[in-house]
Every structure is written in structure tokens, then in C-alpha cells.
Write a protein that holds these residues in place. Structure first.
Motif, PDB file in Angstrom:
ATOM      1  N   LEU A  57       0.861  -1.176   0.000  1.00 27.34           N
ATOM      2  CA  LEU A  57       0.000   0.000   0.000  1.00 27.34           C
ATOM      3  C   LEU A  57       0.898   1.226   0.000  1.00 27.34           C
ATOM      4  O   LEU A  57       1.767   1.373   0.862  1.00 27.34           O
ATOM      5  N   ILE A  58       0.676   2.067  -0.985  1.00 29.55           N
ATOM      6  CA  ILE A  58       1.471   3.286  -1.136  1.00 29.55           C
ATOM      7  C   ILE A  58       0.567   4.488  -0.891  1.00 29.55           C
ATOM      8  O   ILE A  58      -0.539   4.580  -1.436  1.00 29.55           O
ATOM      9  N   VAL A  59       1.051   5.396  -0.058  1.00 35.06           N
ATOM     10  CA  VAL A  59       0.389   6.668   0.228  1.00 35.06           C
ATOM     11  C   VAL A  59       1.138   7.713  -0.592  1.00 35.06           C
ATOM     12  O   VAL A  59       2.343   7.900  -0.413  1.00 35.06           O
ATOM     13  N   PHE A  60       0.420   8.373  -1.499  1.00 30.94           N
ATOM     14  CA  PHE A  60       1.040   9.318  -2.432  1.00 30.94           C
ATOM     15  C   PHE A  60       0.350  10.663  -2.338  1.00 30.94           C
ATOM     16  O   PHE A  60      -0.877  10.731  -2.298  1.00 30.94           O
ATOM     17  N   ASN A  61       1.138  11.740  -2.325  1.00 27.71           N
ATOM     18  CA  ASN A  61       0.576  13.090  -2.363  1.00 27.71           C
ATOM     19  C   ASN A  61       0.579  13.545  -3.819  1.00 27.71           C
ATOM     20  O   ASN A  61       1.591  14.007  -4.343  1.00 27.71           O
ATOM     21  N   LYS A  62      -0.574  13.383  -4.466  1.00 25.24           N
ATOM     22  CA  LYS A  62      -0.701  13.714  -5.886  1.00 25.24           C
ATOM     23  C   LYS A  62      -0.722  15.226  -6.069  1.00 25.24           C
ATOM     24  O   LYS A  62      -1.566  15.909  -5.523  1.00 25.24           O
TER      25      LYS A  62
ATOM     26  N   GLY B  25       2.977  14.642   6.622  1.00 32.51           N
ATOM     27  CA  GLY B  25       4.413  14.577   6.391  1.00 32.51           C
ATOM     28  C   GLY B  25       4.851  14.404   4.950  1.00 32.51           C
ATOM     29  O   GLY B  25       6.053  14.335   4.689  1.00 32.51           O
ATOM     30  N   LEU B  26       3.923  14.332   4.004  1.00 32.34           N
ATOM     31  CA  LEU B  26       4.300  14.139   2.596  1.00 32.34           C
ATOM     32  C   LEU B  26       4.129  15.438   1.799  1.00 32.34           C
ATOM     33  O   LEU B  26       3.052  16.029   1.789  1.00 32.34           O
ATOM     34  N   ALA B  27       5.171  15.836   1.114  1.00 37.11           N
ATOM     35  CA  ALA B  27       5.090  16.977   0.206  1.00 37.11           C
ATOM     36  C   ALA B  27       4.512  16.495  -1.125  1.00 37.11           C
ATOM     37  O   ALA B  27       4.512  15.295  -1.415  1.00 37.11           O
TER      38      ALA B  27
END
Length: 182
Positions: A4-9, A171-173
């Protein structure tokens, strides 16, 4: 093991890995990651930003994206105007869209969040105020949040999906991703 990948699109990126049908190149997920075998669990419009989950597990993908599982999704929404109590109450009760009533949502005004700058920036108009709301829905209709805020009299200017269920952007840019344990 399930991935499972958490991505900031970022804004103006398609929620897919290829864009073969477009005559002009558009940014896709492959511009940010090369992880074989994972696919988006749901979609996030090109003009929306924020959390996109990707997985290699079809069942998990369905639990995240399929509307019948009523997975909560929280959005930070910059809207035109300043919604009053009646507008927020309408969102909380559910609003009528052209494809029927929405389920009740959680909606509240919030202070402007500390987000990254958007490129291009949201248009600024001196004569029209704007404000931010936090909106949590349990459906996933096409452009639902934008249609809901417009139905309540406050068109969306900027839309950032902050969380889906227990997963968040914390925490994700923009353009960054991390793999999480499921």
C-alpha cells in the motif's frame, strides 16, 4: 505481502500511469514513481491534489474505493465566499445533485491550513472572499465535493484530499510517497 502506497498527488497530475490518448503530454503517476504491480484505489481528479492510495491487492482496492464500503474521505476545501451555518447544515444533511441526494457529510469551517503552494496559484479576487472548510464524505461520486460545495452556494477553488480512512498525507510533500504496512 500486500503493498500500500500513500502518495501526495500534485495538482495537474492524472491518477493513472500512462496517458497514451492525449495529443499533448500530461503528467501521470509514472512521473513520480516506478513501482510495478500497484494501481490506484479510487481516483483524484487532475485539478485536485492530495492523498491517492495505490495497492497491489484487489480486495483492499475495493474496500478503499467501492462506495458500498462507505470509506470516509476527508478533504480540505477552499471555497468561494464564506459559508454560513445554513450552507454548512445543508452539507451535513446531504445535498441534492443531478444524480440524487448525497449522504450526510461532516462539514466545518477551518482556518487556512498550512499547505504547500499550488502551481498555478488559485485565482485571487479582491471583491470575493474565500475560506476553507473541512468536508468528510463516505461516497465517491464523480467530482462530488466540487458539486456539493457548488450546490451549497460556494464553488470550490482548491481541493486537497487529506485522508482516506486511517491513512493521511501527514508529512508528505506533493509528489512524495511512502509505503505503509497494511
Amino acid at each position: 505481502m500486500t503493498r500500500l502506497i500513500v502518495f501526495n498527488k500534485p495538482y495537474d497530475v492524472l491518477s493513472q500511469f500512462t496517458d497514451v490518448k492525449s495529443p499533448t503530454p500530461r503528467a501521470t503517476l509514472s512521473d513520480f514513481m516506478q513501482v510495478p504491480g500497484v494501481y490506484p484505489a479510487g481516483r483524484l481528479d487532475r485539478d485536485s491534489e492530495g492523498l491517492l492510495l495505490l495497492t497491489d491487492d484487489g480486495r483492499l482496492q475495493a474496500r478503499i474505493a467501492d462506495p458500498r464500503f462507505l470509506q470516509e474521505k476527508t478533504y480540505l476545501v477552499q471555497v468561494e465566499g464564506e459559508p454560513d451555518d445554513a450552507a454548512l447544515a445543508a452539507l451535513r444533511a446531504g445535498v441534492r445533485l443531478n444524480d440524487g441526494m448525497t449522504l450526510p457529510a461532516r462539514a466545518r469551517r477551518i482556518a487556512a491550513p498550512d499547505l504547500w503552494p499550488r502551481d498555478p496559484p488559485v485565482r485571487f479576487r479582491k471583491t470575493v472572499p474565500d475560506c476553507w472548510i473541512e468536508l468528510t464524505i463516505r461516497e465517491g461520486r464523480n467530482r462530488q465535493v466540487r458539486r456539493m460545495t457548488a450546490a451549497a452556494g460556494h464553488p470550490t477553488l482548491r481541493l486537497v484530499r487529506w485522508s482516506v480512512g486511517a491513512w493521511s498525507l501527514d508529512g508528505l510533500a506533493p509528489g512524495e510517497w511512502r509505503e505503509v504496512v497494511v
